[in-house]
Design an enzyme around this catalytic site. Structure first.
Site, PDB file in Angstrom:
ATOM      1  N   LYS A 183       0.885  -1.172   0.066  1.00  0.00           N
ATOM      2  CA  LYS A 183       0.018   0.115  -0.063  1.00  0.00           C
ATOM      3  C   LYS A 183       0.926   1.078  -0.028  1.00  0.00           C
ATOM      4  O   LYS A 183       1.894   1.351   0.850  1.00  0.00           O
ATOM      5  CB  LYS A 183      -0.861   0.032   1.228  1.00  0.00           C
ATOM      6  CG  LYS A 183      -1.896   1.117   1.513  1.00  0.00           C
ATOM      7  CD  LYS A 183      -2.732   0.965   2.628  1.00  0.00           C
ATOM      8  CE  LYS A 183      -3.725   2.145   2.700  1.00  0.00           C
ATOM      9  NZ  LYS A 183      -4.628   2.127   3.880  1.00  0.00           N
ATOM     10  N   SER A 196      -9.510   1.862   3.262  1.00  0.00           N
ATOM     11  CA  SER A 196      -8.758   2.856   2.346  1.00  0.00           C
ATOM     12  C   SER A 196      -7.753   1.793   1.603  1.00  0.00           C
ATOM     13  O   SER A 196      -7.139   2.169   0.673  1.00  0.00           O
ATOM     14  CB  SER A 196      -7.955   3.722   3.059  1.00  0.00           C
ATOM     15  OG  SER A 196      -7.115   3.042   3.959  1.00  0.00           O
ATOM     16  N   SER A 256      -9.500  -0.529   7.446  1.00  0.00           N
ATOM     17  CA  SER A 256      -8.829  -0.406   6.072  1.00  0.00           C
ATOM     18  C   SER A 256      -8.231  -1.574   5.419  1.00  0.00           C
ATOM     19  O   SER A 256      -7.820  -1.727   4.664  1.00  0.00           O
ATOM     20  CB  SER A 256      -8.051   0.805   5.920  1.00  0.00           C
ATOM     21  OG  SER A 256      -8.762   2.031   5.874  1.00  0.00           O
TER      22      SER A 256
END
Ligand code: GLN
Length: 478
Positions: free
Chosen positions: A79, A154, A178
């Site tokens: 990420k 997210s 997330s």
């Protein structure tokens, strides 16, 4: 080789047994990414040079016949909130659009030491603020299971690459859900470890007391393997715990007879989609069949979790994001006449709407006149939530709940309604406030074919029991 089905063990074994080389495997993944990712948008940056260098190292070891490290040749994605030395690291924000990180996050460095190969950086909501990936400063991500829907957020990019098979496993961050929420939406396994289990060094901070780094994988075992090799004390993060890291994978398949599973009534009330409820209940039944004892518990203050989270998270974010001022990192607005104007113009141009909203909310909650009424009160409720869990864990070993109230929603469906978006995290935020570990494991699909996830929460630092329990659900419902 079927890249979509490839697990951590299978990838390593293929390299170890010379069915392929790490280099060939990496190139096969890049081909797949180039062919399929444009339709999904999960990658922001590919780091081919770095991946090739690492593949060469792994292949050299394999050629010498040396023992291969535990994640040798396993292609992973990271990420874009975790720093990667020499590779663009944006946190999904235009303000860091041209930022090249000077060092590696500890979690990333440890995976590479264990032989994993970083393919690239994944798209996410800006500074990890969001539940749909639509707050990315670049472009949204599509759910690989249904392109009209969000992958969750997210860490939507990291969940999507595992679901699409464009990486074997990935890393995400979880501040309020997330990892678990996109894991559930994309039909993959996602784990948020205990606060302090994995170093946050190199994780671009959103809300430091709530931020966690954790893995996504296709299977519970994959997640167990990745966690093992990045967890543990790190002198660069004083909040990382100095506790031994168990061999989590050896727990997988162990009996769960006699384990007490708590089912909190507050997580099965109004707003829960009937199909999600039915799938999660079916998962709980499988645990009963495997010999677990099902116990109803109460987490009394659950209804206050969302407001408490959004006060604390925004307060911490407003402080953490003060560093993006156009001086130290990334974007700098041109044509400003004074220093203050440069700050203002940089932040105005660099931050998106949701980030600005949160900075304003957080600054307000921390301001002298309102601190006691909002921030201090939220911290008190946080203690009450922790107390609820202490009481529950005196009676049960783990807690089983839905991960999300509904399956993946449509792109655009909640984009103009921040409050509706915030409710997507109703079952996940509490674990961040309390610091306990949580995992999402697929437990069914809706009539429309959308994945449904079951969340299992455990005691602090007891990821082993979570993984063992999640495996039973995965195995029974696969
Ligand atoms: N969706 C939540 C938020 O918007 C959680 C985000 C996260 O866990 N990073 O804050």
């Amino acid at each position: 080789m079927n890249l979509e089905m490839l697990t951590v063990d299978a990838a390593r074994t293929a390299v170890l047994e010379k069915q392929t080389t790490a280099m060939a495997l990496v190139d096969a993944f890049y081909q797949k990414i180039e062919a399929e990712d444009p339709a999904i948008g999960a990658y922001l940056t590919l780091c081919k040079e770095r991946a090739h260098r690492q593949a060469e190292r792994v292949d050299a070891l394999a050629d010498k016949g040396d023992a291969l490290p535990p994640l040798a040749g396993v292609p992973v994605a990271i990420k874009d909130v975790l720093t990667t030395k020499g590779v663009r690291t944006t946190a999904g924000s235009k303000i860091l659009g041209n930022f090249i990180a000077p060092y590696d996050a500890t979690a990333v460095a440890r995976l590479e030491i264990a032989g994993a190969i970083v393919l690239g950086k994944t798209n996410c909501d800006e500074f990890a603020m969001g539940s749909s990936n639509e707050n990315s400063g670049f472009h949204p991500v599509k759910n690989p299971r249904d392109h009209s829907r969000v992958p969750g957020g997210s860490s939507g990019g990291s969940a999507a690459v595992v679901a699409a098979g464009t990486a074997v496993a990935s890393l995400g961050s979880d501040t309020g859900g997330s990892i678990r929420q996109p894991g559930a939406f994309c039909g993959v396994v996602g784990l948020k470890p205990t606060y302090g289990r994995v170093s946050r060094y190199g994780l671009i901070a959103f809300a430091s007391s709530l931020d966690h780094v954790g893995p996504f994988g296709k299977t519970v075992k994959d997640v167990a393997l990745i966690l093992r090799h990045m967890a543990g004390r790190d002198p660069m993060d004083s909040t990382s715990a100095d506790l031994p890291v168990p061999d989590y994978a050896s727990e997988i398949g162990q009996p769960v007879t006699g384990l007490r599973i708590g089912v909190p009534k507050e997580y099965f009330g109004e707003g829960l989609d009937p199909e999600v409820r039915a799938s999660v209940e079916a998962g709980i039944q499988e645990l009963a069949k495997a010999g677990c004892e099902i116990v109803t518990v109460s987490l009394l203050h659950t209804e206050y979790a969302i407001p408490t989270y959004y006060l604390i998270a925004t307060a911490e974010a407003s402080s953490n994001l003060a560093r993006f001022d156009g001086v130290r990192y990334g974007l700098r607005a041109k044509e400003a006449k004074t220093l203050a104007e440069m700050y203002r113009k940089t932040r105005d141009a660099g931050f998106g709407t949701e980030v600005k909203r949160r900075i304003m909310l957080g600054t307000y909650a921390l301001s002298a006149g309102y601190y006691d009424a909002y921030y201090l009160k939220a911290q008190k409720v946080r203690s009450l939530l922790a107390h609820d869990f202490d009481e529950a864990f005196a009676k049960v070993d783990v807690i089983a709940t839905p991960t999300t109230p509904t399956p993946a929603f449509k792109l655009g469906e909640k984009a103009d309604d921040p409050l509706a978006m915030y409710l997507a995290d109703i079952y996940t935020v509490t674990a961040n406030l309390v610091g306990v570990p949580g995992i999402t494991v697929p437990c069914g699909t809706s009539k429309e074919g959308l994945p449904i996830g079951m969340q299992i929460l455990g005691r602090h630092f007891d990821e082993a029991t979570l993984l063992k329990t999640a495996h039973v659900v995965e195995h029974a419902l696969a």
